[in-house]
Design a protein around this motif. Structure first.
Motif, PDB file in Angstrom:
ATOM      1  N   ILE A   1       0.864  -1.179   0.000  1.00 51.65           N
ATOM      2  CA  ILE A   1       0.000   0.000   0.000  1.00 51.65           C
ATOM      3  C   ILE A   1       0.896   1.223   0.000  1.00 51.65           C
ATOM      4  CG2 ILE A   1      -1.727   1.344   1.254  1.00 51.65           C
ATOM      5  CD1 ILE A   1      -2.746  -1.220   2.502  1.00 51.65           C
ATOM      6  N   LYS A   2       0.798   2.008  -1.045  1.00 48.81           N
ATOM      7  CA  LYS A   2       1.629   3.205  -1.146  1.00 48.81           C
ATOM      8  C   LYS A   2       0.871   4.497  -0.847  1.00 48.81           C
ATOM      9  CE  LYS A   2       5.389   1.767  -4.217  1.00 48.81           C
ATOM     10  NZ  LYS A   2       5.130   0.317  -4.238  1.00 48.81           N
ATOM     11  N   HIS A   3      -0.461   4.432  -0.901  1.00 47.51           N
ATOM     12  CA  HIS A   3      -1.206   5.675  -0.698  1.00 47.51           C
ATOM     13  C   HIS A   3      -2.636   5.359  -0.265  1.00 47.51           C
ATOM     14  CE1 HIS A   3      -0.780  10.052  -1.319  1.00 47.51           C
ATOM     15  NE2 HIS A   3      -2.090  10.043  -1.423  1.00 47.51           N
ATOM     16  N   PHE A   4      -3.208   6.286   0.517  1.00 45.36           N
ATOM     17  CA  PHE A   4      -4.614   6.229   0.896  1.00 45.36           C
ATOM     18  C   PHE A   4      -5.316   7.460   0.311  1.00 45.36           C
ATOM     19  CE2 PHE A   4      -2.365   3.937   4.175  1.00 45.36           C
ATOM     20  CZ  PHE A   4      -3.169   2.836   4.452  1.00 45.36           C
ATOM     21  N   PHE A   5      -6.506   7.236  -0.213  1.00 43.28           N
ATOM     22  CA  PHE A   5      -7.332   8.337  -0.699  1.00 43.28           C
ATOM     23  C   PHE A   5      -8.651   8.312   0.063  1.00 43.28           C
ATOM     24  CE2 PHE A   5      -4.621   7.263  -4.319  1.00 43.28           C
ATOM     25  CZ  PHE A   5      -4.151   8.502  -4.728  1.00 43.28           C
ATOM     26  N   LEU A   6      -8.994   9.425   0.702  1.00 44.77           N
ATOM     27  CA  LEU A   6     -10.327   9.562   1.283  1.00 44.77           C
ATOM     28  C   LEU A   6     -11.173  10.309   0.267  1.00 44.77           C
ATOM     29  CD1 LEU A   6     -12.396   9.324   3.536  1.00 44.77           C
ATOM     30  CD2 LEU A   6     -11.476  11.428   4.536  1.00 44.77           C
ATOM     31  N   VAL A   7     -12.067   9.578  -0.380  1.00 44.88           N
ATOM     32  CA  VAL A   7     -12.919  10.141  -1.430  1.00 44.88           C
ATOM     33  C   VAL A   7     -14.366   9.939  -0.991  1.00 44.88           C
ATOM     34  CG1 VAL A   7     -13.492  10.180  -3.881  1.00 44.88           C
ATOM     35  CG2 VAL A   7     -11.208   9.443  -3.141  1.00 44.88           C
ATOM     36  N   GLY A   8     -15.005  11.003  -0.576  1.00 43.43           N
ATOM     37  CA  GLY A   8     -16.372  10.861  -0.092  1.00 43.43           C
ATOM     38  C   GLY A   8     -16.979  12.208   0.179  1.00 43.43           C
TER      39      GLY A   8
ATOM     40  N   VAL B   1     -11.643   7.674  -8.737  1.00 44.40           N
ATOM     41  CA  VAL B   1     -11.472   6.374  -8.078  1.00 44.40           C
ATOM     42  C   VAL B   1     -11.032   5.304  -9.078  1.00 44.40           C
ATOM     43  CG1 VAL B   1     -12.693   4.522  -6.870  1.00 44.40           C
ATOM     44  CG2 VAL B   1     -13.025   6.904  -6.179  1.00 44.40           C
ATOM     45  N   LYS B   2     -11.611   5.332 -10.272  1.00 42.33           N
ATOM     46  CA  LYS B   2     -11.210   4.356 -11.293  1.00 42.33           C
ATOM     47  C   LYS B   2      -9.717   4.451 -11.620  1.00 42.33           C
ATOM     48  CE  LYS B   2     -15.560   3.782 -13.887  1.00 42.33           C
ATOM     49  NZ  LYS B   2     -16.237   4.048 -15.192  1.00 42.33           N
ATOM     50  N   GLN B   3      -9.168   5.663 -11.524  1.00 43.40           N
ATOM     51  CA  GLN B   3      -7.775   5.877 -11.906  1.00 43.40           C
ATOM     52  C   GLN B   3      -6.790   5.776 -10.739  1.00 43.40           C
ATOM     53  OE1 GLN B   3      -7.144   9.338 -14.509  1.00 43.40           O
ATOM     54  NE2 GLN B   3      -9.321   9.286 -15.063  1.00 43.40           N
TER      55      GLN B   3
ATOM     56  N   LEU C   1      -1.659  10.267   2.463  1.00 41.65           N
ATOM     57  CA  LEU C   1      -3.117  10.347   2.497  1.00 41.65           C
ATOM     58  C   LEU C   1      -3.573  11.600   1.777  1.00 41.65           C
ATOM     59  CD1 LEU C   1      -5.998   9.619   3.605  1.00 41.65           C
ATOM     60  CD2 LEU C   1      -5.370  10.915   5.671  1.00 41.65           C
ATOM     61  N   SER C   2      -4.473  11.431   0.823  1.00 39.07           N
ATOM     62  CA  SER C   2      -5.070  12.567   0.113  1.00 39.07           C
ATOM     63  C   SER C   2      -6.564  12.594   0.394  1.00 39.07           C
ATOM     64  CB  SER C   2      -4.844  12.446  -1.396  1.00 39.07           C
ATOM     65  OG  SER C   2      -3.464  12.435  -1.701  1.00 39.07           O
ATOM     66  N   MET C   3      -7.085  13.787   0.660  1.00 39.43           N
ATOM     67  CA  MET C   3      -8.519  13.948   0.921  1.00 39.43           C
ATOM     68  C   MET C   3      -9.149  14.690  -0.236  1.00 39.43           C
ATOM     69  SD  MET C   3      -8.877  14.680   4.989  1.00 39.43           S
ATOM     70  CE  MET C   3      -8.189  13.536   6.196  1.00 39.43           C
ATOM     71  N   VAL C   4     -10.037  14.005  -0.916  1.00 40.41           N
ATOM     72  CA  VAL C   4     -10.732  14.570  -2.069  1.00 40.41           C
ATOM     73  C   VAL C   4     -12.220  14.491  -1.751  1.00 40.41           C
ATOM     74  CG1 VAL C   4     -11.007  14.485  -4.566  1.00 40.41           C
ATOM     75  CG2 VAL C   4      -8.897  13.641  -3.520  1.00 40.41           C
TER      76      VAL C   4
ATOM     77  N   THR D   1      -8.859  18.152 -12.438  1.00 39.01           N
ATOM     78  CA  THR D   1      -9.187  16.937 -13.183  1.00 39.01           C
ATOM     79  C   THR D   1      -8.642  15.747 -12.400  1.00 39.01           C
ATOM     80  OG1 THR D   1      -7.132  16.888 -14.466  1.00 39.01           O
ATOM     81  CG2 THR D   1      -8.982  18.176 -15.363  1.00 39.01           C
ATOM     82  N   PRO D   2      -9.224  14.553 -12.574  1.00 37.21           N
ATOM     83  CA  PRO D   2      -8.696  13.393 -11.864  1.00 37.21           C
ATOM     84  C   PRO D   2      -7.207  13.174 -12.131  1.00 37.21           C
ATOM     85  CG  PRO D   2     -10.831  12.876 -12.806  1.00 37.21           C
ATOM     86  CD  PRO D   2     -10.446  14.224 -13.341  1.00 37.21           C
ATOM     87  N   GLU D   3      -6.807  13.369 -13.379  1.00 36.05           N
ATOM     88  CA  GLU D   3      -5.409  13.128 -13.747  1.00 36.05           C
ATOM     89  C   GLU D   3      -4.483  14.086 -12.995  1.00 36.05           C
ATOM     90  OE1 GLU D   3      -8.158  11.603 -16.713  1.00 36.05           O
ATOM     91  OE2 GLU D   3      -7.907  13.628 -15.868  1.00 36.05           O
ATOM     92  N   GLU D   4      -4.832  15.360 -12.969  1.00 35.93           N
ATOM     93  CA  GLU D   4      -3.990  16.336 -12.270  1.00 35.93           C
ATOM     94  C   GLU D   4      -3.992  16.111 -10.768  1.00 35.93           C
ATOM     95  OE1 GLU D   4      -4.959  20.346 -13.270  1.00 35.93           O
ATOM     96  OE2 GLU D   4      -5.045  19.947 -15.424  1.00 35.93           O
ATOM     97  N   ASP D   5      -5.174  15.842 -10.202  1.00 34.86           N
ATOM     98  CA  ASP D   5      -5.284  15.733  -8.745  1.00 34.86           C
ATOM     99  C   ASP D   5      -4.638  14.462  -8.206  1.00 34.86           C
ATOM    100  OD1 ASP D   5      -6.591  18.137  -8.736  1.00 34.86           O
ATOM    101  OD2 ASP D   5      -8.601  17.276  -8.644  1.00 34.86           O
ATOM    102  N   LEU D   6      -4.578  13.414  -9.014  1.00 38.78           N
ATOM    103  CA  LEU D   6      -3.933  12.176  -8.568  1.00 38.78           C
ATOM    104  C   LEU D   6      -2.425  12.343  -8.420  1.00 38.78           C
ATOM    105  CD1 LEU D   6      -5.907   9.495 -10.585  1.00 38.78           C
ATOM    106  CD2 LEU D   6      -5.544   9.457  -8.104  1.00 38.78           C
ATOM    107  N   HIS D   7      -1.858  13.353  -9.055  1.00 39.18           N
ATOM    108  CA  HIS D   7      -0.409  13.542  -9.015  1.00 39.18           C
ATOM    109  C   HIS D   7       0.000  14.784  -8.232  1.00 39.18           C
ATOM    110  CE1 HIS D   7      -0.995  10.888 -12.561  1.00 39.18           C
ATOM    111  NE2 HIS D   7       0.106  10.334 -12.096  1.00 39.18           N
ATOM    112  N   ARG D   8      -0.916  15.344  -7.437  1.00 39.49           N
ATOM    113  CA  ARG D   8      -0.561  16.517  -6.624  1.00 39.49           C
ATOM    114  C   ARG D   8       0.339  16.089  -5.464  1.00 39.49           C
ATOM    115  NH1 ARG D   8      -5.073  21.243  -6.100  1.00 39.49           N
ATOM    116  NH2 ARG D   8      -5.931  21.129  -8.191  1.00 39.49           N
TER     117      ARG D   8
END
Length: 526
Positions: A376-383, A399-401, A464-467, A519-526
């Motif tokens: 596990i390299k990363h956690f995303f709180l998406v909700g 989430v798909k990406q 951990l990223s919170m989106v 965008t999902p692409e930009e935010d996944l790499h912040r």
């Protein structure tokens, strides 16, 4: 009318016409303002005399604030009666004020136009306080139903309402109270967590089918688990199945609710799809809290309300919670003649729930080892709170990406955008973990703090990223809780609140690095 408390407000500025985007009419909006003004008047009347405040007074304030949350009450008659009760309570507590002719603020309601027409920064901060305590009040109300209260929380509502009514207060006086809303909400979510778990047991991971079996059934929506328990008790051995909807989904994970064999599964997806999904179901729908949209004629005769939820001409179940009318309607409609196999938004046939802090922390060693090994390299709180406004498919695509070596924690109704996706597992752990209702943000906080302690770092140093998505006032108080905890780098969407002024936004950016989603692409790499 003037209303900008939800994310979908007209033009991203305010609903000012004959009706709001939510379906609330202008006269109803004015009554809700009058109710809020009466609550502020009650707080001003008791200021400095807190000993006057009883448990019944506090419960009345909770009910009044909860009534004004988006998608709760559309009924002018019930709001008018609530205004009368608040004014009567103020007169009971400070009777001498009502023979006095001096206008000191203690013998009259607050004029909400003073707030809506105030300097934009003052209006912004007071709106954060007001909308925040509306969300907190909803959680405190649920806890109180189960017999759990906290004097510190109850007293704060009066303090916050009093602050909103102070027309000469500026940023120095208001900002600390904004952050205190977050602090109090953390206490309130902890109280509700204790109320739910001590009453119904600790949630356990549970797979919930989306199939509706043949025969009579009832759909129950909202958040209040006590109403669900009473409905389950009253439908035992009657041949009626019960299906959750929306934020009631996590109920399936509680042991004391799981034991009812006729609690069968979940019907439909998020609340904003109800007008389509309820159009032709052969069953009644019971709304226990917010999430009600104006019912269409095709199913209006099958909608029932309870608690603070109310809509004109809908059958309302009172505080005695006698659900006989709902049960009789279910039996008369008969349900489907054969099993109906529904799917989630992405085609999934089941969804998972029950990953509360107790469930996740019970396997903390597995999670920590997976992080240390690199599995596990990363956690995303998406909700967060979902809505119908275009742009919310962002969360599905995000989430798909997410990388295959990441875990997605989710909560509230925003999860319906992706909770039926199969993203596989990591070390036996599902990559998507539904932590529960919006108030179960407390679980996410508990897990984040535990991970930070395990790795001897701060929460902001975790992978951990919170989106987060927001729609209404409960999302506002959760955001304020995260800010109170000093959590930074939160991505918020799909748009920023209309009630945040440029100067207040700049303060949030400078101090917490809060930012809008891109965008999902930009935010996944912040």
């Amino acid at each position: 009318m003037f209303c900008y408390q939800c994310e979908q407000t007209a033009g991203c500025t305010a609903c000012t016409g004959s009706a709001g985007v939510c379906g609330k009419r202008a006269d109803t909006a004015r009554l809700q303002d009058k109710l809020t003004g009466a609550l502020i008047g009650l707080a001003r009347a008791t200021e400095g005399n807190e000993y006057l405040i009883t448990g019944d007074t506090s419960r009345l304030v909770l009910e009044g604030l909860f009534t004004t949350v988006t998608n709760v009450n559309f009924n002018n008659d019930t709001i008018t009666e609530l205004i009368r009760r608040v004014e009567k309570e103020r007169e009971r507590l400070v009777p001498d004020c009502f023979v006095c002719t001096v206008s000191c603020g203690k013998n009259n309601n607050y004029d909400m136009n003073n707030l809506w027409e105030a300097d934009e920064d003052v209006r912004s901060l007071k709106s954060l306080i007001l909308f925040g305590i509306r969300g907190v009040a909803a959680y405190a109300y649920h806890a109180a139903v189960l017999g759990y209260t906290d004097d510190t929380i109850n007293r704060f509502f009066f303090k916050a309402l009093f602050a909103i009514g102070m027309d000469d207060w500026g940023m120095d006086e208001l900002l600390p109270i904004v952050l205190e809303v977050g602090e109090i909400n953390l206490k309130c979510m902890a109280l509700l967590d204790r109320a739910n778990t001590e009453t119904y047991g600790n949630p356990v991971p549970t797979q919930v089918p989306l199939t509706v079996e043949k025969g009579p059934f009832i759909v129950i929506s909202g958040h209040d688990l006590y109403d669900l328990k009473q409905l389950l008790e009253q439908t035992k051995d009657k041949g009626i199945n019960i299906y959750t909807h929306g934020e009631m989904l996590p109920a399936h994970a509680y042991p004391e609710l799981k034991k009812y064999p006729h609690l069968k599964g979940n019907f439909g997806t998020a609340w904003q799809n109800q007008q389509k999904e309820f159009a032709d179901i052969p069953a009644p729908v019971l709304f226990t809290t917010n999430c009600l949209m104006p019912p269409k004629k095709s199913y209006a005769d099958r909608v029932f309300t309870t608690e603070v939820v109310s809509y004109p001409e809908m059958v309302h179940i009172g505080k005695e919670r006698d659900f006989t009318p709902v049960i009789e309607k279910a039996l008369s409609l008969g349900g489907y003649p054969e099993d109906m196999h529904f799917t989630g938004i992405n085609g999934g046939k089941t969804v998972m729930t029950g990953f509360s802090h107790h469930a996740v922390l019970s396997v903390a060693d597995t999670v920590i080892d997976a992080v240390k090994s690199g599995a596990i390299k990363h956690f995303f709180l998406v909700g967060g709170c979902d809505g119908a406004k275009p742009g919310r498919n962002y969360y599905t695509e995000f989430v798909k990406q997410t990388p295959a070596d990441s875990i997605v924690l989710t909560l509230a109704c925003g999860k319906y955008r992706f909770n039926d996706l199969d993203l596989g597992t990591i070390g036996g752990l599902p990559r998507i973990m539904d932590m529960g209702q919006c108030n179960d943000a407390y679980s996410a906080i508990k897990v984040a703090v535990a991970l930070a302690e395990a790795f001897d770092c701060g929460v902001n140093d975790l992978p951990l990223s919170m989106v987060l998505s927001w729609y209404e006032q409960k999302a506002v108080c959760i955001l304020l809780t995260l800010l109170h905890l000093g959590i930074k780098n939160i991505l918020l969407g799909p748009s920023l609140p209309a009630f945040i002024s440029p100067n207040v936004l700049q303060y949030l950016v400078e101090n917490y690095n809060i930012a809008p989603i891109s965008t999902p692409e930009e935010d996944l790499h912040r």
